[in-house]
Design an enzyme around this catalytic site. Structure first.
Site, PDB file in Angstrom:
ATOM      1  N   LYS A 111       0.563  -1.443   0.226  1.00  0.00           N
ATOM      2  CA  LYS A 111      -0.448  -0.364   0.271  1.00  0.00           C
ATOM      3  C   LYS A 111       1.130   1.699   0.187  1.00  0.00           C
ATOM      4  O   LYS A 111       0.834   2.337  -0.924  1.00  0.00           O
ATOM      5  CB  LYS A 111      -0.758   0.607   0.951  1.00  0.00           C
ATOM      6  CG  LYS A 111      -2.213  -1.022   1.094  1.00  0.00           C
ATOM      7  CD  LYS A 111      -3.322  -0.734   0.518  1.00  0.00           C
ATOM      8  CE  LYS A 111      -4.321  -1.440   0.024  1.00  0.00           C
ATOM      9  NZ  LYS A 111      -4.283  -2.741   1.235  1.00  0.00           N
ATOM     10  N   LYS A 194      -6.876 -12.172 -11.551  1.00  0.00           N
ATOM     11  CA  LYS A 194      -8.394 -12.605 -11.140  1.00  0.00           C
ATOM     12  C   LYS A 194      -9.161 -12.118 -10.867  1.00  0.00           C
ATOM     13  O   LYS A 194      -8.986 -10.397 -10.993  1.00  0.00           O
ATOM     14  CB  LYS A 194      -8.583 -13.191  -9.435  1.00  0.00           C
ATOM     15  CG  LYS A 194      -7.658 -12.034  -8.180  1.00  0.00           C
ATOM     16  CD  LYS A 194      -7.780 -12.327  -7.091  1.00  0.00           C
ATOM     17  CE  LYS A 194      -7.576 -11.865  -6.048  1.00  0.00           C
ATOM     18  NZ  LYS A 194      -7.843 -12.349  -4.913  1.00  0.00           N
ATOM     19  N   LYS A 197     -12.597  -5.556  -7.866  1.00  0.00           N
ATOM     20  CA  LYS A 197     -13.076  -4.026  -8.373  1.00  0.00           C
ATOM     21  C   LYS A 197     -12.033  -3.722  -8.514  1.00  0.00           C
ATOM     22  O   LYS A 197     -12.042  -2.553  -9.189  1.00  0.00           O
ATOM     23  CB  LYS A 197     -13.911  -3.736  -6.675  1.00  0.00           C
ATOM     24  CG  LYS A 197     -14.424  -4.736  -6.231  1.00  0.00           C
ATOM     25  CD  LYS A 197     -15.432  -4.666  -5.103  1.00  0.00           C
ATOM     26  CE  LYS A 197     -15.977  -5.683  -4.102  1.00  0.00           C
ATOM     27  NZ  LYS A 197     -16.067  -5.510  -3.033  1.00  0.00           N
TER      28      LYS A 197
END
Length: 331
Positions: A111, A194, A197
């Site tokens: 992140k 995969k 979102k």
């Protein structure tokens, strides 16, 4: 019954990957385990969602959980922020979580690289909040993907550290749990990996998508000019389409297009049209339930309040015990 805890971030609609890879298993689990399923709106705050959209996102996930078959009479389904005890346990666990181990978490480092201007304390202590979610109900089984296994290991570390510090065996160890025979990876439509979102709007087919939207998304899926030699190996992006077809189509349909591939006479347009129609057939019952439940505000309010009450009953017992173990007492 053993206790299962699983949460999903309140960042919008559930997609086919969530449904086949996780929620269908949840529906089966609730008959055999003491299940707590929560919508993790606190976790979503690390990315600073628009306040105007936060509640609608939580609402949509609740609607879709229910439409997919989660039964509020069999399971405890609740919204994370409706159970304030989780924030107290989060605080108490943070007292015994150390900077070095939090900084070494793979997801934190990922992140930081992806968003160097948003390295907030919530990201750093994400593993302790996840641990609080799990330990709050003293769960032993947690359905998680590979990307969350390190966090689950940290949950065991925090729980064991608490036990050792206070000379107790209060928190049990929790382990990754897959109810099905094997983990199912649902590929996306962009041919890269995969379904998810965060991979872009065209990559995922959402449970609430209309038939027209599903057709458009599937028809845009990546393909090529077709095989040039009989029985050749399918490229990953073509194999992805076949894998999706295996999930929603009949065996005869899959066999028909597989033979067409092997014989070098496959027509991708026909394959994608068939895949789209089979996805629509597969998802229509869920989409219709989404529409019906979404229109019933009274039912949604009842479910949320009922779930919060059940979750708080478990959570309050844990916090009462933890306070007593630590030595926090009321006058």
């Amino acid at each position: 019954m053993e206790t299962v805890v699983s949460g999903i971030r309140s960042t919008g609609n559930l997609h086919l990957g969530n449904y086949i890879g996780a929620v269908k298993n949840f529906v089966q689990m609730q008959n055999e385990y003491n299940c707590f399923f929560f919508i993790a709106d606190y976790h979503s705050l690390t990315t600073h969602p628009n306040p105007a959209n936060l509640h609608s996102s939580v609402r949509q996930v609740l609607v879709e959980y229910l439409a997919a078959g989660i039964d509020p009479e069999k399971s405890t389904i609740y919204i994370q922020s409706d159970v304030p005890e989780v924030t107290e346990l989060y605080l108490l666990l943070n007292m015994n979580a150390y900077l070095g181990e939090l900084q070494r978490a793979t997801s934190f480092k990922d992140k930081v690289r992806a968003n160097p201007n948003n390295v907030n304390a919530g990201l750093l202590t994400y593993p302790t909040l996840m641990a609080a979610d799990i330990l709050l109900h003293r769960a032993t089984k947690v359905p998680v993907g590979k990307d969350q296994e390190q966090h689950l290991e940290m949950t065991r570390t925090f729980g064991n550290r608490f036990n050792n510090m206070y000379g107790t065996e209060y928190f049990p160890e929790s382990y990754a749990f897959n109810f099905g025979s094997k983990l199912i990876k649902v590929p996306g439509l962009d041919g890269k990996g995969k379904m998810g979102k965060s991979e872009g709007e065209g990559n995922a087919v959402f449970l609430a998508d209309s038939p027209e939207v599903i057709r458009k998304k599937v028809m845009r899926a990546l393909t090529d000019n077709g095989p040039t030699e009989p029985n050749s190996k399918k490229p990953d992006y073509i194999q992805n389409l076949f894998d999706l077809m295996k999930m929603v189509s009949t065996k005869d349909t899959v066999k028909h297009f597989d033979e067409a591939w092997k014989n070098c006479n496959i027509r991708y347009g026909d394959l994608k049209k068939q895949l789209a129609e089979d996805m629509i057939t597969f998802l229509t019952p869920v989409r219709q339930k989404i529409e019906a439940i979404s229109a019933d505000e009274t039912y949604l309010r009842q479910v949320a309040r009922h779930g919060a009450a059940k979750a708080r009953e478990s959570a309050q017992k844990t916090i009462q015990d933890v306070r007593e173990i630590i030595g926090i007492k009321r006058f």
